[in-house]
Write a protein that holds these residues in place. Sequence first.
Motif, PDB file in Angstrom:
ATOM      1  N   UNK A 174     -63.139  13.998 -41.726  1.00  0.00           N
ATOM      2  CA  UNK A 174     -61.808  14.085 -41.141  1.00  0.00           C
ATOM      3  C   UNK A 174     -61.336  12.657 -40.887  1.00  0.00           C
ATOM      4  N   UNK A 175     -60.105  12.297 -41.312  1.00  0.00           N
ATOM      5  CA  UNK A 175     -59.642  10.907 -41.198  1.00  0.00           C
ATOM      6  C   UNK A 175     -59.673  10.396 -39.758  1.00  0.00           C
ATOM      7  N   UNK A 176     -60.302   9.256 -39.576  1.00  0.00           N
ATOM      8  CA  UNK A 176     -60.423   8.681 -38.240  1.00  0.00           C
ATOM      9  C   UNK A 176     -59.070   8.343 -37.623  1.00  0.00           C
ATOM     10  N   UNK A 177     -58.091   7.989 -38.473  1.00  0.00           N
ATOM     11  CA  UNK A 177     -56.777   7.615 -37.933  1.00  0.00           C
ATOM     12  C   UNK A 177     -55.974   8.812 -37.455  1.00  0.00           C
ATOM     13  N   UNK A 178     -56.499  10.021 -37.617  1.00  0.00           N
ATOM     14  CA  UNK A 178     -55.818  11.206 -37.104  1.00  0.00           C
ATOM     15  C   UNK A 178     -56.583  11.828 -35.937  1.00  0.00           C
ATOM     16  N   UNK A 179     -57.470  11.040 -35.338  1.00  0.00           N
ATOM     17  CA  UNK A 179     -58.240  11.497 -34.179  1.00  0.00           C
ATOM     18  C   UNK A 179     -57.922  10.593 -32.997  1.00  0.00           C
ATOM     19  N   UNK A 180     -57.571  11.195 -31.883  1.00  0.00           N
ATOM     20  CA  UNK A 180     -57.325  10.455 -30.642  1.00  0.00           C
ATOM     21  C   UNK A 180     -58.402  10.830 -29.637  1.00  0.00           C
ATOM     22  N   UNK A 181     -59.126   9.833 -29.145  1.00  0.00           N
ATOM     23  CA  UNK A 181     -60.210  10.082 -28.188  1.00  0.00           C
ATOM     24  C   UNK A 181     -59.944   9.326 -26.905  1.00  0.00           C
ATOM     25  N   UNK A 182     -60.137   9.999 -25.769  1.00  0.00           N
ATOM     26  CA  UNK A 182     -59.909   9.378 -24.468  1.00  0.00           C
ATOM     27  C   UNK A 182     -60.895   9.960 -23.465  1.00  0.00           C
ATOM     28  N   UNK A 183     -61.138   9.208 -22.394  1.00  0.00           N
ATOM     29  CA  UNK A 183     -62.011   9.675 -21.322  1.00  0.00           C
ATOM     30  C   UNK A 183     -61.271   9.728 -20.007  1.00  0.00           C
ATOM     31  N   UNK A 184     -61.534  10.781 -19.224  1.00  0.00           N
ATOM     32  CA  UNK A 184     -60.870  10.932 -17.921  1.00  0.00           C
ATOM     33  C   UNK A 184     -61.864  10.899 -16.770  1.00  0.00           C
ATOM     34  N   UNK A 185     -63.132  10.623 -17.062  1.00  0.00           N
ATOM     35  CA  UNK A 185     -64.120  10.537 -15.988  1.00  0.00           C
ATOM     36  C   UNK A 185     -64.185  11.824 -15.192  1.00  0.00           C
ATOM     37  N   UNK A 186     -64.186  11.660 -13.865  1.00  0.00           N
ATOM     38  CA  UNK A 186     -64.245  12.836 -12.982  1.00  0.00           C
ATOM     39  C   UNK A 186     -62.889  13.159 -12.368  1.00  0.00           C
ATOM     40  N   UNK A 187     -61.817  12.654 -12.981  1.00  0.00           N
ATOM     41  CA  UNK A 187     -60.481  12.806 -12.406  1.00  0.00           C
ATOM     42  C   UNK A 187     -59.886  14.205 -12.587  1.00  0.00           C
ATOM     43  N   UNK A 188     -60.306  14.924 -13.596  1.00  0.00           N
ATOM     44  CA  UNK A 188     -59.702  16.229 -13.896  1.00  0.00           C
ATOM     45  C   UNK A 188     -60.805  17.284 -13.963  1.00  0.00           C
ATOM     46  N   UNK A 189     -61.357  17.614 -12.834  1.00  0.00           N
ATOM     47  CA  UNK A 189     -62.473  18.558 -12.771  1.00  0.00           C
ATOM     48  C   UNK A 189     -62.017  19.962 -13.137  1.00  0.00           C
ATOM     49  N   UNK A 190     -62.788  20.619 -13.991  1.00  0.00           N
ATOM     50  CA  UNK A 190     -62.502  22.021 -14.289  1.00  0.00           C
ATOM     51  C   UNK A 190     -62.857  22.891 -13.087  1.00  0.00           C
ATOM     52  N   UNK A 191     -63.896  22.493 -12.381  1.00  0.00           N
ATOM     53  CA  UNK A 191     -64.341  23.187 -11.172  1.00  0.00           C
ATOM     54  C   UNK A 191     -64.365  22.168 -10.041  1.00  0.00           C
ATOM     55  N   UNK A 192     -63.432  22.237  -9.092  1.00  0.00           N
ATOM     56  CA  UNK A 192     -63.408  21.251  -8.004  1.00  0.00           C
ATOM     57  C   UNK A 192     -64.706  21.271  -7.196  1.00  0.00           C
ATOM     58  N   UNK A 193     -65.270  20.080  -6.955  1.00  0.00           N
ATOM     59  CA  UNK A 193     -66.496  19.963  -6.164  1.00  0.00           C
ATOM     60  C   UNK A 193     -66.393  18.729  -5.276  1.00  0.00           C
ATOM     61  N   UNK A 194     -67.336  18.628  -4.364  1.00  0.00           N
ATOM     62  CA  UNK A 194     -67.464  17.405  -3.573  1.00  0.00           C
ATOM     63  C   UNK A 194     -68.085  16.318  -4.437  1.00  0.00           C
ATOM     64  N   UNK A 195     -68.192  15.118  -3.889  1.00  0.00           N
ATOM     65  CA  UNK A 195     -68.804  14.018  -4.621  1.00  0.00           C
ATOM     66  C   UNK A 195     -70.308  14.258  -4.794  1.00  0.00           C
ATOM     67  N   UNK A 196     -70.840  13.713  -5.883  1.00  0.00           N
ATOM     68  CA  UNK A 196     -72.276  13.774  -6.191  1.00  0.00           C
ATOM     69  C   UNK A 196     -72.771  15.209  -6.388  1.00  0.00           C
ATOM     70  N   UNK A 197     -71.942  16.038  -7.012  1.00  0.00           N
ATOM     71  CA  UNK A 197     -72.338  17.424  -7.298  1.00  0.00           C
ATOM     72  C   UNK A 197     -72.571  17.583  -8.798  1.00  0.00           C
TER      73      UNK A 197
END
Length: 210
Positions: A174-197
């Motif tokens: 798959x052409x690399x120039x048609x792929x966008x990759x990014x990281x969001x760290x722990x900013x957008x949790x699918x399941x909200x938790x406290x820190x260090x969970x």
Amino acid sequence: MMRSGSSSLISSRLRFLGAALLVALLAACSSPATRVVLLPQADGSASAVVVRAKNGEEVLSQPYQRATAKQGASGAPVVDAADAAKVQAENKPLFDMRPPPSQRYTVYFELGTITLTAASQKIMEEALAAAQARPGGDIVVVGHTDTKGTLQNNDALSRRRAQEVAQLFIERRFPANRIEAAGRGERELAVPTADEVDEPRNRRVTIEVR
């Protein structure tokens, strides 16, 4: 935007609100005019378009709303509801050209690593097959983490996860120039938790094949 012929189009400007907004410009049969029909988005999300004529404007915000601005007429465009079946029948080739809806996948990772879980390896294969079956498309991958570790380390880990998934697509040609990759760290949790969970559902990469 999908267009069909229209004679002596009066001056109008369209401002799009929504990335996948589809608008059809249709010719009036009885007199020269511009007609704008707002089509539904493939994913069902809301969209709108502003239709401006010489002396006024109207906002279309419902699927198959129609604005008509006749040449030489004063005032804002006239808004009514178009017949959905008729619009589709009269413009079938244009509807057939619409791209298929985006496909979305989520894969998960072992704690603190860029290693896919066993269950996610099968999902990854499905995403790869979907991408290969969609010539000319593109892919957006976004990495995420749980709240174990520091913000800085999780930002880096989420980017590595996204890059790892992107590389799997590249290895399938798959052409690399048609792929966008990014990281969001722990900013957008699918399941909200406290820190260090340790939450497996937050250690993920979302994939959109579009």
